[in-house]
Structures are given as structure tokens and as C-alpha cells.
Scaffold this active site. Structure first.
Site, PDB file in Angstrom:
ATOM      1  N   CYS A 161       0.819  -1.192   0.000  1.00 17.03           N
ATOM      2  CA  CYS A 161       0.000   0.000   0.000  1.00 17.03           C
ATOM      3  C   CYS A 161       0.861   1.253   0.000  1.00 17.03           C
ATOM      4  CB  CYS A 161      -0.910   0.013   1.234  1.00 17.03           C
ATOM      5  SG  CYS A 161      -1.920  -1.476   1.401  1.00 17.03           S
ATOM      6  N   ILE A 175      14.105 -12.824 -16.076  1.00 16.66           N
ATOM      7  CA  ILE A 175      14.441 -11.932 -17.187  1.00 16.66           C
ATOM      8  C   ILE A 175      15.790 -12.376 -17.753  1.00 16.66           C
ATOM      9  CG2 ILE A 175      15.254  -9.600 -17.712  1.00 16.66           C
ATOM     10  CD1 ILE A 175      12.293  -9.732 -17.665  1.00 16.66           C
TER      11      ILE A 175
END
Length: 633
Positions: A2, A291
Site C-alpha cells: 500500500c 528476465i
């Protein structure tokens, strides 16, 4: 995960406009796209942006107690919230939700500031207690979650997860701090005890701030520290088993989520260990992602694939260009402050890939700091052995002379690159390690700063905080002291900032099980030989994981995310290098000797010197200053 923001009037409970809190909070929407909330009372306002992870239907924030006397806005996860809830219920507390946020409310009521020692998690929160007219700000032990704060002209304290939350307040005044520029050039990031914005502070990791209205503003109080002065006893086998149990508990506790969960998998020891333990604990295929790069010397996807096949994970990978510098402006916006760790580019890409299928991803970050996994740890230990054998004055005279005359040959085979080692041996261990951790050496910083800037710095040095931390460390030996400083400075300033900003930029929650505080405390208690042995870092961890991982994963050379920035400034970014020297925001600050910068650029482009890392720092500083202070091209 958050984003939080808020205001607290320190002396008079002036009204707080909810719209002002909403503006501060809404610029953090990337941290919490699933919902927002604002709560105000006389003299206080709390705001929240929510990324729903636990109790999706019932954990809205800011959250108040049943009687309305306590309100909290919170960023993070309390992994042991279920156990704490059960304990609090035994004390008579009644819960209205199934969220970990409510544990903070009742924990404060039951234990006060001591509630922090019971929380196992990553967090930054602000809690208002109406009965005490007090604001309680707290940050987790190792600084996984950020919290920025500043005093405003109306006698209020403003706070937010990111600097952009403070900048959204109309009373915030933007003024750069040259000391932070010195820190950034020396270290490659703005450390946790500094800010590029004058007047902004970051609540330090493992600290809280308890402000009672009408009383003087206190200094933050440290509530946790890592202690390297104790030593665990037991056989290697027994310590292995204890380590695996700590790692297993850390991983399984972080697998609790009401949304899809996965893991980053680079094929290195740390992420592979996390995935192995996730697979052991899961009744379904673990989702992993990697990646890769279009250059073989930068690519680790083969090793990641080996681990994925070994544990039958649901694996996804994506190949990106090694010259993936198109993200520069995206990263500048995400980080606010200048940040020059170029591995932020591939870290952003792997977060982006993970977010396509999961909302939470576990990472392997933290093991290098806790278990002595960096090459610099090995070099420092070896140099300290020499320092222990050769008297100080002899070291200064002999190695100092050799360091002065030995040519700097970054291009040469390692045995011929002795200049830095000689220079390090001529000085004390703390200063040498501070230089080893740094990016741009003091001599070059002095060369590129203007005379006015050097006067303004008043002797401030980026390395000083490392030297002070190492000298004050609760430690037994030099390796302890180096790791302690890394955990206090490098980890929150570089590694955790990188992961927080890149993951939050794509609304992904990243969790670091290898930074569970119990695991870190155990690692700190290990004899130095269990962390670093025979040139092998993370020795006990690797030995303990032999039951899970093959030798080619455990003992291959560390690669990490590598980016070819030196080549960029002789190729696609050559024009950017010229801009740095001739027409950049850097020139407008008056901080830099622009003639010296022109010489740096010319020497790099001609191949006479390699200033790629410095040019990358200058580029990121230029872009950040332009964005923050309104001089963008």
C-alpha cells in the site's frame, strides 16, 4: 502492499481538510490501485491507497478501533498476524475483520510501543491515539518499507510512503540539499539518513517516533538492532539444520496471501533457495519468472531454467535488450530521488513480468548482506589479515607509495589491477571498506564539484557514515563490522529501495523471506568462518542447500543483473553524455565544475578512461533534479 500519507498538527488541533490528504494519497495510486481511504479528526488526517493482499473484502484503511479512539494507516504485511490475533483474543480483544491491520490496532492497545517487537513482518505505519493525542510512526526492523516525513510551515508534520506524497502538499517547499548530492555520487543512492530535498527525513529502519501533541518533537527511538557480538555454538551439521529451519519458516510465512503468489528466479543461489523451499511447502506448481538478456555474457536464463525444471515450477521468462535504457524516465519518476544502481532497469522488467500473473512475488534479496555473499566481503577479509600482520606505519609508507605509483588498469587481468588494493592497505579497514562500497571516489568528486559546492559541503563526506557504523558496530571482527554497516546503510538505501520502488511502480508486492529478522539474527551469530570460508561467501547457506540444489547453481560465480552502461555512453547515449557536460540541469545548480565534466565526457568517449558509472550517476542526478525542481527539458 500500500501507500500511506498523512498530517499531524504538533501543538494546536487545527482542522485537516480531507481533500488535502486525498491529494497526497492519490499520487501514490501505483502502490495501491485497489482502493483508497481518508480519515480525519481535529489536528490529524490519515490517507491510504490499497493493494489488496489479505482479507480483500474487509481490510479497508484507514482502520479505526470500535470506539473510534485509535486509527491506523499501514503499508506492509505482518506475517504472524494469525498467532498474534489468537493471543490478543485471549486477552479479551474482539476483532471485526480478518486483516493483519487490525492486529496493529489491538496490539497497540495491549502492549503499547512494545507491540513492535511482536510483529514479524515488513511495515511502515502511522497510528493516532485520541486518548493520548499522540501519533505513533513505526518502521520495520530492516527498512523494507519506506516512510518520509517533513515539518511544514503551519506547524504540522507531513508523512508519506514516497517523497512525491509530501510534494503534493501545497505548503511543501522544494529546496535541494547538496549533501545528498555528495552522498549520491559517493554511494550511488541517497541513503536513509539523507534526502535530496532539504528538510525531509526518512524514519530510520528499526525505529519509531512517538509524538504527543503539545510536547517537544522527539528524536526517533531505535527499537531493534542486529547484534554480531554473540556467537552460536554447535556442530556444522547442527547449524545447517537450524539454518534450514529458519529459512523454511521464513519462506512459508510469506506464502500467505489471498491473491496469486509467485517468485523471482534468477538462477542464483538466493532466489533458487527460496523457490526450492516454496516448492517443498506448496501443493501446486510455484509460479516463477526470469528476465534474460540478448547478450550471452549477461544472460542467466539457462540456470533459472534448470531450477524451474528441477522443481517443476510454472515458469515464464522474457528476453530483453541489454541496452534497455528506455526506462530511464520511468525509473526517475518511480524513485523521486536520484538512484544510480543500474540493476534497477532489469529489476523493473522482472517485476513487470511477474505482475502479469501474480500480485505477490518472493525474492532472494538479503542473503548477501546477512551471510557475507559479496566479493567485497572476501577482499575486505583478506586485506584485514594483511593489516593484522604489517604495522600501521609500514603499511602507510610501503603500500601508500605503491598505490601512488601503480597504474590504474581497470581493463587488465585482475592480478594486474593492484592500485586499489595497495591504496586500501595503506589506510584503516573502515575507511577502505567505505571506499570499496562506494561508486565515485573522493578525488573525482572533489574534481567535479565547484569551489562553491566544496565550501557548502563543509567537510561532509559520503563515506563518513560507513566508517561511523563500522566503528560503533556490536561486533567481534572486521567481517562483522562490514556486514553490520551493509545491513544498516547499503541494504535499506540501495537494495530495498530498488525493490520497493520498482515493484510498487507496477503494483506488485515483493516479499523478502531471507530478511526475516530471526534468520538475520541467526546469521549474525554465526562464526565468521561459517559465513566466509576459503573465498566462498554464504558458506553455511550453500552447504545447507546442497540437499536441494545442484553444485552448478550453488558454486558458480555470482553474476547478478549486469548492464553495459560504459558502452551506452560511447553509443546510443553519447548525446546524453554531451548534454551532461554542456546544457544540463547540473549546470544550473552551480554545484559542478563544468570544464571538469567536459573532460570526463571526452575521456570516456575517446576510450582513454572508463567513466561509465560516473556518467550514469550524473545522468540520473540530472534527470531527477529536473523532475523535482521543475527544469525538465
Amino acid at each position: 502492499m500500500c501507500g500511506i500519507a498523512g498530517l499531524f498538527h504538533l501543538h494546536t488541533p487545527k482542522p485537516v481538510d480531507p481533500a488535502r490528504i486525498a491529494v497526497m494519497t492519490d499520487v501514490l495510486i501505483h502502490r495501491g490501485p485497489d482502493g483508497s481511504g481518508v480519515w480525519t479528526a481535529p489536528g490529524v488526517g490519515l490517507g491510504h491507497r490499497r493493494l489488496s493482499i489479505i482479507d480483500i473484502g474487509g481490510g479497508a484503511q484507514p482502520m479505526t478501533s470500535a470506539d473510534g479512539q485509535i486509527a491506523v494507516t499501514y503499508n506492509g504485511e505482518i506475517y504472524n498476524f494469525a498467532e498474534l490475533r489468537a493471543e490478543l483474543e485471549q486477552h479479551g480483544h474482539v476483532f471485526r475483520t480478518h486483516s493483519d491491520t487490525e492486529v496493529i490496532v489491538h496490539g497497540w492497545r495491549q502492549w503499547g510501543v512494545d507491540c513492535l517487537t511482536r510483529f514479524n513482518g515488513m511495515f511502515a505505519f502511522a497510528l493516532f491515539d485520541a486518548g493520548r493525542q499522540a501519533l505513533f510512526l513505526a518502521r520495520d526492523r530492516l527498512g523494507v518499507k519506506p516512510l518520509h516525513m517533513t515539518r511544514l510551515s503551519d506547524d504540522s508534520l507531513a508523512f508519506a510512503s514516497e517523497l512525491k506524497g509530501l510534494m503534493a502538499h501545497p505548503l511543501f517547499r522544494r529546496k535541494p540539499d547538496i549533501r545528498a548530492a555528495e552522498d549520491f555520487l559517493g554511494l550511488g543512492y541517497v541513503p536513509d539518513d539523507a534526502s535530496i530535498m532539504a528538510g525531509v527525513a526518512k524514519l530510520p529502519a528499526g525505529h519509531y517516533l512517538l509524538i504527543e501533541r503539545g510536547k517537544p518533537m522527539p528524536q526517533p527511538t531505535q527499537w531493534w538492532d542486529v547484534d554480531f557480538s554473540r556467537r552460536a555454538s554447535g556442530s556444522t551439521r547442527a547449524l545447517e539444520e537450524e539454518l534450514v529451519e529458519h529459512m523454511r519458516a521464513a519462506v512459508t510465512s510469506r506464502m500467505v496471501a489471498d491473491v496469486p503468489l509467485g517468485a523471482f528466479l534468477s538462477g542464483g543461489v538466493d532466489s533458487s533457495s527460496v523457490v526450492a523451499l516454496m516448492a517443498e511447502a506448496s501443493n501446486r506448481a510455484v509460479q516463477t519468472c526470469s528476465i534474460g538478456f540478448d547478450r550471452a555474457d549477461h544472460d542467466e536464463t539457462h540456470h533459472a531454467r534448470l531450477v524451474a525444471e528441477r522443481f517443476a515450477t510454472d515458469h515464464r521468462e522474457r528476453i530483453v535488450a541489454a541496452d534497455d535504457f528506455a526506462l530511464i524516465d520511468t525509473l526517475v519518476t518511480a524513485f523521486d530521488e536520484p538512484f544510480a544502481d543500474a540493476s534497477a532497469l532489469p529489476t523493473y522488467r522482472v517485476c513487470e513480468l511477474a505482475r502479469e500473473s501474480v500480485t505477490v512475488a518472493l525474492s532472494g534479496d538479503g542473503a548477501d548482506e546477512a551471510f557475507a555473499g559479496y566479493r567485497r566481503h572476501r577482499f575486505h577479509a583478506a586485506e584485514e589479515r594483511v593489516r593484522g600482520l604489517v604495522p600501521k606505519e609500514l603499511r602507510r609508507s610501503v603500500f601508500g607509495a605503491l598505490g601512488g605509483i601503480w597504474p590504474k588498469a581497470d581493463w587488465a587481468p585482475r592480478p594486474l589491477r593492484a592500485k586499489t588494493t595497495f591504496q586500501a592497505l595503506a589506510t584503516d579497514g573502515a575507511h577502505a571498506y567505505a571506499l570499496a562500497v562506494g561508486v565515485t571516489p573522493p578525488a573525482i568528486r572533489e574534481r567535479i564539484f565547484s569551489a562553491e559546492a566544496m565550501r557548502a559541503l563543509q567537510g561532509h563526506r559520503a563515506e563518513a557514515r560507513y566508517e561511523a557504523a563500522m566503528k560503533a558496530a556490536p561486533a567481534r571482527d572486521s567481517l562483522d563490522r562490514a556486514q553490520y554497516a551493509d545491513l544498516k546503510i547499503w541494504l535499506p538505501g540501495d537494495i530495498l529501495t530498488k525493490v520497493d520502488r520498482t515493484s510498487m511502480a507496477v503494483s506488485l508486492e515483493a516479499r523478502e523471506p531471507l530478511l526475516d529478522h530471526r534468520l538475520v539474527e541467526f546469521a549474525a551469530s554465526l562464526p565468521a568462518s561459517m559465513r566466509l570460508r576459503g573465498g566462498t561467501g554464504k558458506w553455511l547457506m550453500k552447504k545447507a542447500m546442497e540437499r536441494y540444489l545442484p553444485e552448478q547453481i550453488l558454486y558458480r560465480p555470482k553474476m547478478g543483473f549486469v548492464t553495459p552502461i560504459s558502452a551506452w555512453f560511447r553509443g546510443a547515449l553519447a548525446d546524453e553524455a554531451e548534454h551532461i557536460a554542456r546544457g544540463s540541469t547540473l549546470a544550473e545548480t552551480g554545484w559542478f565544475n563544468m570544464v571538469a565534466l567536459e573532460g570526463i565526457v571526452a575521456a570516456h568517449r575517446s576510450g582513454v578512461s572508463d567513466h561509465g558509472r560516473l556518467l550514469w550517476q550524473l545522468l540520473m542526478l540530472d534527470r531527477s533534479l529536473a523532475r523535482l525542481f521543475g527544469t525538465a527539458r
